[in-house]
Design a protein around this motif. Sequence first.
Motif, PDB file in Angstrom:
ATOM      1  N   LYS A 148       0.905  -1.168  -0.002  1.00 34.80           N
ATOM      2  CA  LYS A 148       0.003  -0.071  -0.039  1.00 34.80           C
ATOM      3  C   LYS A 148       0.826   1.100  -0.108  1.00 34.80           C
ATOM      4  O   LYS A 148       0.439   2.025  -0.686  1.00 34.80           O
TER       5      LYS A 148
ATOM      6  N   LEU B 178      -7.224   9.738  -3.912  1.00 32.78           N
ATOM      7  CA  LEU B 178      -8.185   9.870  -2.740  1.00 32.78           C
ATOM      8  C   LEU B 178      -9.174   8.575  -2.787  1.00 32.78           C
ATOM      9  O   LEU B 178      -9.590   7.869  -1.610  1.00 32.78           O
ATOM     10  N   PHE B 179      -9.572   8.038  -3.909  1.00 32.28           N
ATOM     11  CA  PHE B 179     -10.412   6.906  -4.073  1.00 32.28           C
ATOM     12  C   PHE B 179      -9.614   5.536  -3.469  1.00 32.28           C
ATOM     13  O   PHE B 179     -10.058   4.873  -2.867  1.00 32.28           O
ATOM     14  N   TYR B 180      -8.203   5.400  -3.936  1.00 36.77           N
ATOM     15  CA  TYR B 180      -7.445   4.552  -3.390  1.00 36.77           C
ATOM     16  C   TYR B 180      -7.327   4.485  -1.794  1.00 36.77           C
ATOM     17  O   TYR B 180      -7.589   3.253  -1.052  1.00 36.77           O
ATOM     18  N   ILE B 181      -7.047   5.781  -1.318  1.00 36.51           N
ATOM     19  CA  ILE B 181      -6.960   5.729   0.382  1.00 36.51           C
ATOM     20  C   ILE B 181      -8.373   5.449   0.879  1.00 36.51           C
ATOM     21  O   ILE B 181      -8.620   4.717   1.981  1.00 36.51           O
ATOM     22  N   ASN B 182      -9.275   6.035   0.280  1.00 38.23           N
ATOM     23  CA  ASN B 182     -10.578   5.510   1.017  1.00 38.23           C
ATOM     24  C   ASN B 182     -11.306   4.353   0.790  1.00 38.23           C
ATOM     25  O   ASN B 182     -12.102   3.907   1.496  1.00 38.23           O
ATOM     26  N   ASN B 183     -10.910   3.431  -0.183  1.00 38.38           N
ATOM     27  CA  ASN B 183     -11.376   2.152  -0.417  1.00 38.38           C
ATOM     28  C   ASN B 183     -10.842   1.215   0.592  1.00 38.38           C
ATOM     29  O   ASN B 183      -9.513   0.808   0.528  1.00 38.38           O
ATOM     30  N   ARG B 184     -11.961   0.721   1.333  1.00 42.02           N
ATOM     31  CA  ARG B 184     -11.596  -0.185   2.536  1.00 42.02           C
ATOM     32  C   ARG B 184     -12.781  -1.062   2.454  1.00 42.02           C
ATOM     33  O   ARG B 184     -13.602  -0.936   1.962  1.00 42.02           O
TER      34      ARG B 184
ATOM     35  N   LYS C   7     -15.819  -2.466   3.584  1.00 39.97           N
ATOM     36  CA  LYS C   7     -16.836  -1.859   4.499  1.00 39.97           C
ATOM     37  C   LYS C   7     -17.968  -2.862   4.677  1.00 39.97           C
ATOM     38  O   LYS C   7     -18.168  -4.037   4.078  1.00 39.97           O
TER      39      LYS C   7
END
Length: 57
Positions: A2, A45-51, A53
């Motif tokens: 990551k 931002l999409f990669y950082i927030n993609n988790r 859920k």
Amino acid sequence: MKIVMITIMLILIVVTFIYNLFGLLGLVPLYVSSPLLFLALFILLFYINNRKKFKGF
């Protein structure tokens, strides 16, 4: 892994920012350089927030 992806994306943002500066100087079309910078920021931002859920049962 990551950390490597985030580093690559940050380098991409710096490159597109410099390209956007060239666009502001009139060396390249601004309508090409601005969306590239937007896409680079959006992907980061999409990669950082993609988790993972919780979506319910």
